[in-house]
Design a protein around this motif. Structure first.
Motif, mmCIF file in Angstrom:
data_model
loop_
_atom_site.group_PDB
_atom_site.id
_atom_site.type_symbol
_atom_site.label_atom_id
_atom_site.label_comp_id
_atom_site.label_asym_id
_atom_site.label_seq_id
_atom_site.Cartn_x
_atom_site.Cartn_y
_atom_site.Cartn_z
ATOM 1 N N ASN A 472 -10.450 11.196 0.410
ATOM 2 C CA ASN A 472 -9.347 10.801 1.294
ATOM 3 C C ASN A 472 -9.737 9.718 2.299
ATOM 4 O O ASN A 472 -8.908 9.301 3.108
ATOM 5 C CB ASN A 472 -8.834 12.018 2.080
ATOM 6 C CG ASN A 472 -8.027 12.967 1.229
ATOM 7 O OD1 ASN A 472 -7.827 12.712 0.051
ATOM 8 N ND2 ASN A 472 -7.576 14.050 1.811
ATOM 9 N N LEU A 475 -7.814 6.252 2.076
ATOM 10 C CA LEU A 475 -6.411 6.530 2.389
ATOM 11 C C LEU A 475 -6.226 6.774 3.877
ATOM 12 O O LEU A 475 -5.308 6.240 4.504
ATOM 13 C CB LEU A 475 -5.920 7.741 1.587
ATOM 14 C CG LEU A 475 -4.545 8.294 1.983
ATOM 15 C CD1 LEU A 475 -3.453 7.278 1.668
ATOM 16 C CD2 LEU A 475 -4.268 9.621 1.269
ATOM 17 N N LEU A 476 -7.095 7.593 4.461
ATOM 18 C CA LEU A 476 -6.972 7.912 5.883
ATOM 19 C C LEU A 476 -7.142 6.658 6.732
ATOM 20 O O LEU A 476 -6.344 6.402 7.645
ATOM 21 C CB LEU A 476 -8.010 8.967 6.267
ATOM 22 C CG LEU A 476 -7.975 9.456 7.725
ATOM 23 C CD1 LEU A 476 -8.295 10.945 7.806
ATOM 24 C CD2 LEU A 476 -8.955 8.679 8.603
ATOM 25 N N ASN A 478 -6.718 3.463 5.969
ATOM 26 C CA ASN A 478 -5.581 2.548 5.801
ATOM 27 C C ASN A 478 -4.313 3.099 6.445
ATOM 28 O O ASN A 478 -3.531 2.358 7.052
ATOM 29 C CB ASN A 478 -5.334 2.276 4.311
ATOM 30 C CG ASN A 478 -6.442 1.451 3.684
ATOM 31 O OD1 ASN A 478 -7.177 0.751 4.383
ATOM 32 N ND2 ASN A 478 -6.577 1.531 2.373
ATOM 33 N N SER A 479 -4.107 4.406 6.318
ATOM 34 C CA SER A 479 -2.884 5.021 6.863
ATOM 35 C C SER A 479 -2.874 4.979 8.388
ATOM 36 O O SER A 479 -1.834 4.723 9.009
ATOM 37 C CB SER A 479 -2.760 6.464 6.368
ATOM 38 O OG SER A 479 -2.624 6.513 4.967
ATOM 39 N N LYS A 482 -2.128 1.497 9.506
ATOM 40 C CA LYS A 482 -0.715 1.202 9.289
ATOM 41 C C LYS A 482 0.156 1.882 10.338
ATOM 42 O O LYS A 482 1.133 1.289 10.837
ATOM 43 C CB LYS A 482 -0.299 1.650 7.881
ATOM 44 C CG LYS A 482 1.111 1.195 7.480
ATOM 45 C CD LYS A 482 1.204 -0.316 7.392
ATOM 46 C CE LYS A 482 2.555 -0.770 6.898
ATOM 47 N NZ LYS A 482 2.676 -2.250 6.879
ATOM 48 N N THR A 483 -0.170 3.111 10.682
ATOM 49 C CA THR A 483 0.580 3.823 11.721
ATOM 50 C C THR A 483 0.503 3.085 13.046
ATOM 51 O O THR A 483 1.520 2.896 13.735
ATOM 52 C CB THR A 483 0.035 5.252 11.886
ATOM 53 O OG1 THR A 483 0.296 5.996 10.691
ATOM 54 C CG2 THR A 483 0.685 5.960 13.068
ATOM 55 N N THR A 540 -1.261 11.253 11.777
ATOM 56 C CA THR A 540 -1.551 10.658 10.474
ATOM 57 C C THR A 540 -2.911 11.112 9.959
ATOM 58 O O THR A 540 -3.078 11.366 8.766
ATOM 59 C CB THR A 540 -1.504 9.117 10.577
ATOM 60 O OG1 THR A 540 -0.200 8.710 10.963
ATOM 61 C CG2 THR A 540 -1.863 8.475 9.246
ATOM 62 N N SER A 544 -3.483 13.146 6.530
ATOM 63 C CA SER A 544 -4.321 12.522 5.499
ATOM 64 C C SER A 544 -5.548 13.355 5.162
ATOM 65 O O SER A 544 -6.439 12.893 4.450
ATOM 66 C CB SER A 544 -4.758 11.126 5.962
ATOM 67 O OG SER A 544 -3.649 10.300 6.232
#
Length: 600
Positions: A472, A475-476, A478-479, A482-483, A540, A544
């Motif tokens: 993860n 993903l974490l 990038n997320s 983005k948040t 987030t 994630s």
């Protein structure tokens, strides 16, 4: 055997601390670190770092000056002068019951009700803490009195005394908390006593046969390491706050250090610890390496964050000093390649003492902090850049760097380096040399000073961290970015920074450290806005698959997520422990879970 034991335990050494009893003689009262060390803007409009405690001391930083202007749109001609005199703050009055004060005098523990002493020990290093001191209002509640116990026995007497008089105790170590852990509860009406543990800083014994040492819990990290090194040993625990944080604080927050791959996290290093509670002393009273004797209830000391008692003595594992310490670094074409390399290093269990990966934003930030070199040095930089972009095909807007620290014998270090470099090459990594590795490692101790400068130029910034499973991690990262980007757009924040780095690796995952800051020109209440955005980012993180915290603890800032994401059975066990060990809620600091302010 018994004679040897007695001999070992009688070797008490008084240690001169880098932080004296009057800590404000050395440290800032309204910022991070030493008084003589800070970033400031010169008359020529160039950012400079003062003092000679760090490698970049007394150095002009024109690249950093350009970087902050371009990234954060800072106007270096418009400065918010920080408050330099605490007397302009409206401090809450000190209210100490006469019967308690008279009783305190009978047990002969040093104390003071001095305003600045109370204020400087009623906060940590959160953005709210420092912004309030420099530009805002004083905290609604600070301590009423500060006490300095000198040893375990005096702490036992103090806890008995406050338990009898229904007074609140808050332990205070180095004051580096970034979770609100030492903040005084706003609605607490009882007298609040700050227990400054700085005078409990002795080496109690050193056992060379079993590679153990016992220190009082108030000792500061760099003091402990200095004393061990005099005798040829190290404990190897080196958090970013190592210069100012205390051994007891490490235990109370389940701390981690930059060299945990070799030496372990704090829970791996501690063999025994004493914690004084209103119901007695919690300890193992044993130096054996492991026991299978039912549940280990002493584990409740780790991460207790001042809610159950005061940690007074800690026995830790030590190791002989490594014969060789070598830095190095590797550049990757992108962050994903670097993470995959770190995953493979962890899979093969061949992590060096320290292995950290900075994303592209942090890479550029680190490059900006370099001083102006010689003509020859500048030529080398140009050649290296051409090699990366022309021959390797890397893009400077996507590259990231992994910094490495190897420890051991020369042959062990050489073999380890070769193994890491082989793995890195399989992920398109290019060796970047010792100088970059050492600079990247040492800059860790300087970065915390930047926030004080930022506050002077309409920028608020803070860091937050998590641990996450390997699958993860990308993903974490990038997320979260983005948040933050989305939240900034909603609030029309145009100039901001969000970056991350992987700082510790495990078999099953890693620690990710985020830095976030923004230019708040034209906005009201920047601290509130910052916390709103960070809260969205932390939601987030949890969504994630990340943890509430990896090593900063919970405190008050993360208590909401602790209660929400901790199983009810675990919460009930903690509540039961609190009620059993501290039935009057003497340790009412309010971390983890908020209990009623009066008796439980």
């Amino acid at each position: 055997m018994c004679e040897k034991e007695t001999e070992v335990q009688s070797q008490i050494v008084n240690i001169e601390s880098v932080i004296p009893k009057n800590r404000l003689a050395v440290l800032k009262w309204n910022g991070w670190g030493y008084k003589d060390s800070k970033f400031q803007v010169t008359e020529k409009g160039i950012i400079r770092f003062t003092g000679n405690r760090y490698a970049i001391g007394e150095t002009d930083l024109p690249f950093f000056t350009q970087w902050v202007q371009e990234v954060l749109n800072i106007d270096l001609n418009s400065r918010n002068v920080p408050r330099n005199n605490f007397e302009s703050l409206e401090l809450p009055l000190s209210i100490v019951p006469d019967d308690f004060l008279n009783a305190l005098k009978t047990i002969k523990i040093d104390y003071t009700v001095d305003d600045l002493a109370r204020l400087s020990r009623s906060h940590g290093q959160t953005l709210y803490d420092i912004y309030s001191l420099q530009h805002g209002k004083c905290y609604p509640r600070i301590s009423d009195i500060v006490v300095w116990p000198r040893n375990h026995e005096e702490v036992v007497n103090l806890v008995d005394l406050v338990n009898h008089h229904d007074v609140v105790l808050i332990p205070f170590g180095g004051g580096t908390s970034v979770s609100g852990a030492v903040t005084c509860p706003e609605n607490e009406k009882r007298c609040i006593v700050i227990v400054d543990t700085s005078q409990m800083n002795r080496l109690l014994w050193l056992d060379e046969s079993n590679l153990l040492a016992c220190f009082e819990a108030g000792i500061i990290g760099q003091d402990m390491e200095r004393e061990l090194r005099k005798q040829g040993y190290t404990c190897g625990h080196e958090p970013d706050s190592y210069e100012f944080s205390s051994l007891g604080g490490w235990v109370a927050t389940r701390a981690s250090g930059m060299k945990k791959n070799v030496y372990g996290n704090i829970e791996d290093l501690v063999i025994d610890a004493k914690m004084v509670t209103p119901k007695g002393v919690l300890e193992k009273n044993s130096k054996v390496p492991r026991m299978s004797c039912g549940p280990d209830f002493q584990q409740i000391i780790f991460g207790s964050e001042g809610t159950l008692g005061i940690i007074t003595e800690v026995a830790i594992k030590i190791r002989p000093l490594p014969k060789c310490s070598v830095y190095n670094s590797v550049i990757f074409p992108n962050f994903e390649s670097g993470v995959k390399c770190m995953r493979e290093v962890a899979r093969q269990r061949c992590q060096p003492a320290s292995i950290r990966l900075m994303d592209n934003t942090q890479f550029k930030f680190g490059q900006a902090l370099r001083p102006v070199g010689s003509i020859f040095g500048n030529m080398l930089d140009i050649l290296k850049r051409k090699y990366l972009t022309g021959i390797c095909g890397f893009r400077l807007d996507s590259v990231c760097v992994m910094t490495l620290l190897f420890e051991g014998t020369r042959s062990e270090v050489d073999n380890h380096k070769n193994r890491i470099f082989q793995i890195a090459a399989s992920f398109n990594g290019v060796i970047a040399g010792e100088k970059n590795g050492e600079r990247g490692y040492m800059l860790t101790f300087v970065i915390a000073y930047i926030r004080d400068l930022a506050l002077e130029y309409n920028v608020v910034a803070e860091s937050f961290e998590t641990s996450v499973p390997w699958n993860n991690t990308i993903l974490l990262c990038n997320s979260v970015k983005k948040t933050v980007e989305n939240e900034c757009k909603k609030l029309n924040i145009q100039h901001y920074l969000i970056s991350c780095r992987v700082t510790q690796t495990y078999d099953t995952g890693c620690c990710v450290y985020f830095y976030f800051g923004f230019n708040w020109t034209g906005l009201d209440d920047p601290v509130l806005i910052y916390h709103h955005i960070e809260s969205a980012a932390r939601d987030t993180i949890i969504a994630s698959g990340g943890s509430i915290s990896h090593h900063h603890g919970v405190g008050k800032l993360r208590a909401h997520w602790y209660k929400k994401n901790t199983p009810k059975t675990v919460l009930s066990l903690y509540s039961a422990s609190k009620k059993n060990l501290d039935p009057k809620n003497v340790f009412a600091v309010g971390n983890l879970i908020t209990f009623p302010l009066s008796k439980l």
